[in-house]
Enzyme design. Structure first.
Site, PDB file in Angstrom:
ATOM      1  N   GLY A  12     189.475  30.829   2.392  1.00 17.24           N
ATOM      2  CA  GLY A  12     189.984  30.520   1.058  1.00 17.24           C
ATOM      3  C   GLY A  12     189.001  29.670   0.263  1.00 17.24           C
ATOM      4  N   GLY A  15     186.942  27.349   2.597  1.00 14.80           N
ATOM      5  CA  GLY A  15     186.142  28.214   3.461  1.00 14.80           C
ATOM      6  C   GLY A  15     184.952  28.827   2.719  1.00 14.80           C
ATOM      7  N   ASP A  34     189.643  35.361   8.429  1.00 13.85           N
ATOM      8  CA  ASP A  34     190.960  35.157   7.801  1.00 13.85           C
ATOM      9  C   ASP A  34     191.946  36.137   8.426  1.00 13.85           C
ATOM     10  OD1 ASP A  34     193.089  34.512   5.777  1.00 13.85           O
ATOM     11  OD2 ASP A  34     191.431  33.500   4.772  1.00 13.85           O
ATOM     12  N   SER A 122     192.712  21.408   7.848  1.00 12.56           N
ATOM     13  CA  SER A 122     194.068  21.760   7.402  1.00 12.56           C
ATOM     14  C   SER A 122     194.995  20.537   7.400  1.00 12.56           C
ATOM     15  CB  SER A 122     194.663  22.820   8.343  1.00 12.56           C
ATOM     16  OG  SER A 122     193.761  23.881   8.548  1.00 12.56           O
ATOM     17  N   ASN A 123     195.865  20.496   6.420  1.00  8.49           N
ATOM     18  CA  ASN A 123     196.820  19.389   6.276  1.00  8.49           C
ATOM     19  C   ASN A 123     198.193  19.728   6.853  1.00  8.49           C
ATOM     20  OD1 ASN A 123     195.603  17.137   5.028  1.00  8.49           O
ATOM     21  ND2 ASN A 123     195.434  18.267   3.103  1.00  8.49           N
ATOM     22  N   HIS A 178     195.168  10.335   6.666  1.00 12.63           N
ATOM     23  CA  HIS A 178     194.830  10.990   5.397  1.00 12.63           C
ATOM     24  C   HIS A 178     196.104  11.163   4.571  1.00 12.63           C
ATOM     25  CE1 HIS A 178     192.538  13.345   2.639  1.00 12.63           C
ATOM     26  NE2 HIS A 178     193.110  14.491   2.923  1.00 12.63           N
TER      27      HIS A 178
END
Ligand code: NAD
Length: 312
Positions: A12, A15, A34, A122-123, A178
């Site tokens: 995305g 990326g 992906d 990633s979150n 974070h």
């Protein structure tokens, strides 16, 4: 010597920028991975970026795929798989969607490229990197989360703009989780060695700390999605430190085994990154206020990790 192989899991916004920067720096061949529904998108992005190499002069190969077998033997994996925030969402709101995704990625990475140095983006970051390490069973040297480099970059920018100093002379350190209670450690922030607390008053610094804590949300509010240029270059700094054995001291989410008084938790602390991965967690002295802020931040991270554990 063969070029290194760098797998980007998620093709995305971050990326794509990661692939661009890694190729321009010629750090290795890049595989943009992906899901099957986005395979052609990943292939198209890779082709666009490869065509740019005619002008950038990069010899690195960039390919797109939805086949994990193409990641075999990757030296580095950078994981952005998952959804980003939308306006009004917190990072923690993403846990339900991104947890099954990080688990899927961990299972495949364990099978296809178990020796890679892994940088999770990633979150919600601290919980996702925790779950990745737990699921793969990798040593803590090999799995790290990107957040502190980005949060420190944001803090540095705001200090540069406030003081008029060159961004090159600013050194900042943002530790903790974070999230909105991350810990910009003022006692270690300097402009060419001059403590920032000698140059700016408390009210101004408080305002900059507040803007740093909300730095990601400010961009989500403006763009409708997460930042990607600064996150990508932050992760590239970490990958570069590993690939070139730079021994850089960078604030990263690392797995704590008693350091700073925390155990079985990922949180932002200063680490040395070199060819051994996370070679060292550096313990620095914090004042009472900073320790209290770190404890609050650790508490927030733990709450999300508890959600993750409950969904095991
Ligand atoms: N750690 C940080 O400091 C930081 C900063 C900004 C964004 N982020 C996070 O990074 C993540 C990615 O952000 P983005 O802007 O690139 O999002 P994006 O939506 O542009 O890209 C994410 C990609 O992941 C892919 N994906 C989903 N499931 C997958 C799977 N199982 N395997 C492989 N790929 C999969 C999607 O198809 C998509 O292409 C988000 O969770 C965002 O919140 C973290």
């Amino acid at each position: 010597m063969a070029r290194k192989k760098i797998g980007l899991i998620g093709a995305g916004n971050i990326g794509g920028e990661l692939a661009n920067l890694l190729a321009q720096k010629q750090l290795g061949d890049v595989v943009l991975f992906d899901i099957p529904a986005k395979e052609n998108f990943a292939k198209g992005k890779a082709l666009d970026l490869e065509q740019a190499s005619a002008l950038s002069g990069s010899d690195c190969r960039i390919s797109g795929t939805a086949n994990w077998a193409d990641l075999a033997g990757a030296d580095v994996l950078i994981i952005t798989a998952g959804i980003p925030r939308k306006p009004g969402q917190s990072r923690d709101d993403l846990v339900g969607t991104n947890l099954p995704i990080i688990r899927d990625v961990a299972d495949n990475a364990k099978k296809h490229c178990p020796d890679a140095f892994v940088i999770v983006i990633s979150n919600p970051l601290d919980a996702m990197v925790y779950e990745y390490k737990r699921r793969v069973g990798a040593p803590r040297e090999k799995v790290v989360g990107m957040a502190g480099v980005l949060d420190s970059a944001r803090f540095s920018l705001f200090l540069a703009r406030e003081t008029g100093a060159s961004i090159k002379d600013i050194r900042t350190m943002v530790l903790g989780g974070h999230g909105d209670d991350m810990v910009p450690v003022l006692s270690y922030c300097t402009i060419s060695g001059i403590p920032i607390t000698q140059l700016l008053g408390k009210d101004v610094l408080d305002g900059i700390v507040k803007r740093t804590r909300g730095g990601g949300g400010e961009i989500v509010g403006l763009m409708g999605t997460s930042a990607y240029y600064a996150p990508a270059i932050s992760a590239v700094a970490m990958a570069e430190a590993y690939l070139l054995d730079q021994k850089r001291v960078l604030p990263c989410a690392a797995y704590l085994e008693g350091e700073y008084g925390y155990k079985d938790l990922y949180m932002g602390v200063p680490v040395v990154i070199g060819a051994g991965g996370v070679e060292k967690i550096v313990s620095i002295e914090l004042n009472a206020e900073e320790k209290a802020m770190l404890a609050k931040s650790a508490d927030s991270v733990q709450k999300v990790v508890d959600i993750v554990k409950a969904k095991s």
